[in-house]
Design a protein around this motif. Structure first.
Motif, mmCIF file in Angstrom:
data_model
loop_
_atom_site.group_PDB
_atom_site.id
_atom_site.type_symbol
_atom_site.label_atom_id
_atom_site.label_comp_id
_atom_site.label_asym_id
_atom_site.label_seq_id
_atom_site.Cartn_x
_atom_site.Cartn_y
_atom_site.Cartn_z
ATOM 1 N N TYR A 173 0.846 -1.200 0.000
ATOM 2 C CA TYR A 173 0.000 0.000 0.000
ATOM 3 C C TYR A 173 0.878 1.245 0.000
ATOM 4 C CZ TYR A 173 1.156 0.089 4.981
ATOM 5 O OH TYR A 173 1.824 0.115 6.162
ATOM 6 N N ASP A 174 0.229 2.368 -0.250
ATOM 7 C CA ASP A 174 0.887 3.668 -0.122
ATOM 8 C C ASP A 174 -0.169 4.686 0.304
ATOM 9 O OD1 ASP A 174 -0.005 5.436 -2.666
ATOM 10 O OD2 ASP A 174 0.224 3.337 -3.296
ATOM 11 N N TYR A 175 0.269 5.718 0.958
ATOM 12 C CA TYR A 175 -0.645 6.801 1.328
ATOM 13 C C TYR A 175 0.121 8.109 1.312
ATOM 14 C CZ TYR A 175 1.411 6.611 6.022
ATOM 15 O OH TYR A 175 2.277 6.628 7.087
ATOM 16 N N ALA A 176 -0.656 9.197 1.203
ATOM 17 C CA ALA A 176 -0.062 10.530 1.198
ATOM 18 C C ALA A 176 -1.087 11.515 1.736
ATOM 19 C CB ALA A 176 0.377 10.924 -0.212
ATOM 20 N N ALA A 177 -0.597 12.536 2.377
ATOM 21 C CA ALA A 177 -1.433 13.645 2.863
ATOM 22 C C ALA A 177 -0.692 14.936 2.557
ATOM 23 C CB ALA A 177 -1.704 13.517 4.357
ATOM 24 N N VAL A 178 -1.402 15.875 1.907
ATOM 25 C CA VAL A 178 -0.795 17.130 1.491
ATOM 26 C C VAL A 178 -1.670 18.280 1.972
ATOM 27 C CG1 VAL A 178 -0.020 18.528 -0.464
ATOM 28 C CG2 VAL A 178 0.198 16.036 -0.539
ATOM 29 N N LEU A 179 -1.052 19.262 2.556
ATOM 30 C CA LEU A 179 -1.737 20.478 2.985
ATOM 31 C C LEU A 179 -1.084 21.645 2.258
ATOM 32 C CD1 LEU A 179 -3.998 21.449 4.887
ATOM 33 C CD2 LEU A 179 -2.228 21.932 6.596
ATOM 34 N N GLY A 180 -1.852 22.286 1.365
ATOM 35 C CA GLY A 180 -1.305 23.372 0.560
ATOM 36 C C GLY A 180 -1.928 24.702 0.918
ATOM 37 N N PHE A 181 -1.120 25.750 0.946
ATOM 38 C CA PHE A 181 -1.579 27.099 1.287
ATOM 39 C C PHE A 181 -1.104 28.059 0.209
ATOM 40 C CE2 PHE A 181 -0.931 31.292 3.170
ATOM 41 C CZ PHE A 181 -2.166 31.526 3.773
ATOM 42 N N SER A 182 -2.017 28.979 -0.172
ATOM 43 C CA SER A 182 -1.670 29.966 -1.179
ATOM 44 C C SER A 182 -2.519 31.208 -0.968
ATOM 45 C CB SER A 182 -1.885 29.402 -2.595
ATOM 46 O OG SER A 182 -1.676 30.394 -3.558
ATOM 47 N N MET A 183 -1.860 32.385 -1.104
ATOM 48 C CA MET A 183 -2.589 33.645 -0.963
ATOM 49 C C MET A 183 -1.747 34.774 -1.542
ATOM 50 S SD MET A 183 -4.005 35.568 2.455
ATOM 51 C CE MET A 183 -4.803 37.178 2.315
ATOM 52 N N PRO A 184 -2.314 35.593 -2.435
ATOM 53 C CA PRO A 184 -1.587 36.784 -2.899
ATOM 54 C C PRO A 184 -1.346 37.735 -1.736
ATOM 55 C CG PRO A 184 -3.467 36.298 -4.314
ATOM 56 C CD PRO A 184 -3.604 35.428 -3.109
ATOM 57 N N LEU A 185 -0.208 38.419 -1.767
ATOM 58 C CA LEU A 185 0.127 39.299 -0.659
ATOM 59 C C LEU A 185 -0.877 40.432 -0.517
ATOM 60 C CD1 LEU A 185 4.028 39.497 -0.941
ATOM 61 C CD2 LEU A 185 2.639 38.171 0.667
ATOM 62 N N ASP A 186 -1.265 41.039 -1.612
ATOM 63 C CA ASP A 186 -2.214 42.153 -1.539
ATOM 64 C C ASP A 186 -3.665 41.686 -1.682
ATOM 65 O OD1 ASP A 186 -2.894 44.862 -1.277
ATOM 66 O OD2 ASP A 186 -3.083 45.059 -3.446
ATOM 67 N N ASN A 187 -3.865 40.563 -2.359
ATOM 68 C CA ASN A 187 -5.208 40.004 -2.573
ATOM 69 C C ASN A 187 -6.133 41.022 -3.244
ATOM 70 O OD1 ASN A 187 -6.688 37.659 -2.393
ATOM 71 N ND2 ASN A 187 -7.650 38.195 -0.456
ATOM 72 N N ALA A 188 -5.569 41.780 -4.191
ATOM 73 C CA ALA A 188 -6.308 42.912 -4.774
ATOM 74 C C ALA A 188 -7.478 42.465 -5.634
ATOM 75 C CB ALA A 188 -5.344 43.768 -5.594
ATOM 76 N N ALA A 189 -7.281 41.453 -6.452
ATOM 77 C CA ALA A 189 -8.339 41.050 -7.378
ATOM 78 C C ALA A 189 -9.597 40.574 -6.650
ATOM 79 C CB ALA A 189 -7.824 39.968 -8.328
ATOM 80 N N PRO A 190 -9.503 39.655 -5.654
ATOM 81 C CA PRO A 190 -10.730 39.260 -4.943
ATOM 82 C C PRO A 190 -11.380 40.419 -4.189
ATOM 83 C CG PRO A 190 -8.990 37.651 -4.584
ATOM 84 C CD PRO A 190 -8.358 38.827 -5.249
#
Length: 536
Positions: free
Chosen positions: A388-405
């Motif tokens: 068997y194999d398993y994996a867990a991934v936690l990804g984070f992303s955010m623009p510094l200014d977040n101007a568009a949203p």
């Protein structure tokens, strides 16, 4: 096509109908209204399209591959100058977006079969089934209880708006047909008034011509009568043209064109204006009707709800992206396991090969991998969970200014505020229309009585003047003046009678009760589509 072919210029059929029958016929046949009625149908398909994101995605791949390569080493394949390998794959998968949490759940089932002529392959052929389960779950942006269905709710709101827009179009159309109907009635009665005036003036010309011939009247009286008769003929011509235009307008709006002609069948009104009237409802009651039944206001309220959903979506998009991905897989191997030997006896020897090194009798001189079996053996070993194999991934992303949203959120707030202000403005205009309609209805009720009374007095005055004219105490000019007064009074009475009917239509239209007055039951249908795959 660029142009239609019409076998006939005019449909010569004529139908005598009441106003309600005319409205029903127009609702069935008018192509412009039928075109608008397709908007809710198209919007319903948009709801189905929004639900399609939850439709499970099935995938499969079946392939065969063969490789024939030259041997590059004498130890690679002693019995052949080529390496031959053949691969078979039959892979299947299914994935689905979960409507509750916006997660993507997937399961893949891959199957590989490899066959080679290489002596260095310890298991040949070899079956390698693999099953992998994966889950990708957003935790901030694009996450929320039933956030995944937000596009579905927007599509449903748009579909309801299209229904209200169609109801508003029907409301406008019914009023237009009513105005067309009473326009024909008014034009017909105006023609009768003009023809009656022409007959009166023609008779007066005949009488005056005889009196002038006998020397009993001056020629100026005949000239006055001839002038009035000419004017009456012109009025009749204008009234005929007005009636023809009114009839053509009604017949083309009703569009009862079963013969495929350019001009639809003619509609002859059966109803006369109803001059009876009762007490007018208070302003407060009319405003309550308007708020409850006006389709235009209901459509704007739905637009406000849609704009609020857009604000909620834009607020979510300002959050950082934090995604959790987990995966678990199991695999298995089976095939024709060979006894593999080398120049020395391996420490883990568990099989005997005659071509292997010499060992004491009864001893093993080769290695046999414990994966012997067929494809069924490989499948059975898949669920032993040994490999068997398993994996867990936690990804984070955010623009510094977040101007568009942030800009999108500000625009969504502006659109929401605009929709509320547009509703307020439309409400003010609707109140003005109701108030004006009530005032016009009151005025026309008073005009109906006043013009009927004026016509009655004008008829009596003309009758008395005719008696005086016959005994010579009234002049032709005086007689023509009283006859003109009668024509004016009759025209005003016709206008007031038809105006009262149109005022009723205008009030019902402003209140939104016009369809109910003609027993047209318009109900907004719930556009919610609930296919089985959108429920989980």
């Amino acid at each position: 096509m660029a142009r239609d072919y019409f076998p006939l210029i005019e449909d010569n059929q004529q139908q005598k109908l009441s106003l309600k029958e005319t409205i029903y016929l127009a609702l069935q046949n008018n192509p412009g209204l039928q075109s608008v009625s397709l908007d809710p149908v198209a919007a319903t398909e948009s709801v189905k399209s929004a639900n399609a994101v939850f439709d499970p995605q099935l995938s499969s791949q079946v392939d065969v591959e063969k490789e024939v390569t030259p041997v590059s080493s004498p130890f690679q394949n002693p019995n052949s100058i080529t390496n031959v390998a053949k691969f078979y794959d039959w892979n299947f998968g299914i994935s689905k977006v979960l409507s509750a949490s916006n997660a993507t759940l997937g399961i893949t089932f891959n199957n590989d079969r490899a066959l080679t002529n290489s002596g260095f392959s310890p298991v040949n052929p070899v079956y390698t089934p693999t099953m992998v389960m994966s889950l990708s779950q957003p935790l901030l942006q694009n996450f929320g209880w039933q956030f995944a269905t937000i596009n579905v709710r927007l599509a449903e709101s748009a579909q309801r708006s299209s229904q209200w827009n169609y109801a508003s179009s029907v409301n406008d159309f019914v009023q237009r047909i009513g105005n067309d109907y009473w326009g024909v009635v008014q034009a017909g009665e105006n023609l009768q008034v003009a023809q009656s005036a022409l007959k009166f003036n023609t008779d007066l010309v005949r009488v005056n011509r005889e009196n002038v011939r006998l020397g009993m009247m001056a020629g100026v009286n005949l000239a006055e009568a001839l002038s009035a008769a000419a004017t009456a003929r012109a009025n009749v011509s204008a009234a005929k043209a007005g009636l023809e235009i009114a009839r053509t307008t009604l017949r083309q709006d009703v569009a009862a064109n079963h013969a495929g002609a350019m001009l639809a069948a003619e509609i002859e009104p059966l109803q006369r204006p109803d001059t009876r009237y009762g007490p007018i409802e208070p302003d407060s009651d009319a405003f309550k009707q308007m708020l409850e039944y006006s389709p235009a206001l209901a459509g704007l309220r739905e637009a406000i709800r849609s704009a609020l959903i857009q604000v909620k979506y834009a607020e979510n998009q300002t959050l950082p992206q934090l995604n959790l991905g987990v995966q678990f897989g199991v695999t298995s191997v089976a095939g024709n396991s060979k006894c593999t030997t080398s120049g020395t006896v391996p420490a883990f020897a568990n099989c005997f090969s005659p071509s292997g090194p010499t060992v004491p009798p009864g001893s093993d001189n080769g290695a046999l991998l414990p994966f012997g079996g067929d494809y069924g053996t490989a499948l059975n070993g898949l669920f032993d969970f040994k490999f068997y194999d398993y994996a867990a991934v936690l990804g984070f992303s955010m623009p510094l200014d977040n101007a568009a949203p942030k800009a999108a959120l500000a625009q969504a707030h502006v659109a929401y505020d605009q929709s509320r202000l547009q509703y307020r403005q439309a409400l003010y205009q609707a109140v003005l229309q109701v108030k004006s309609a009530l005032a016009n209805l009151t005025a026309y009720q008073e005009q109906v009585d006043a013009t009927a009374e004026a016509t009655n007095y004008a008829q009596k005055s003309l009758h008395d003047t005719e008696a005086q004219y016959r005994v010579g105490t009234a002049t032709t000019n005086t007689l023509l003046q009283f006859q003109s007064n009668l024509v004016t009074a009759q025209g005003n009475e016709v206008q007031a009678d038809v105006g009262l009917e149109n005022a009723r239509l205008a009030l019902w239209h402003a209140e939104g009760t016009l369809l109910g007055q003609f027993n047209i039951d318009f109900q907004v249908q719930n556009p919610r589509q609930s296919p089985w795959y959108s429920r989980f």
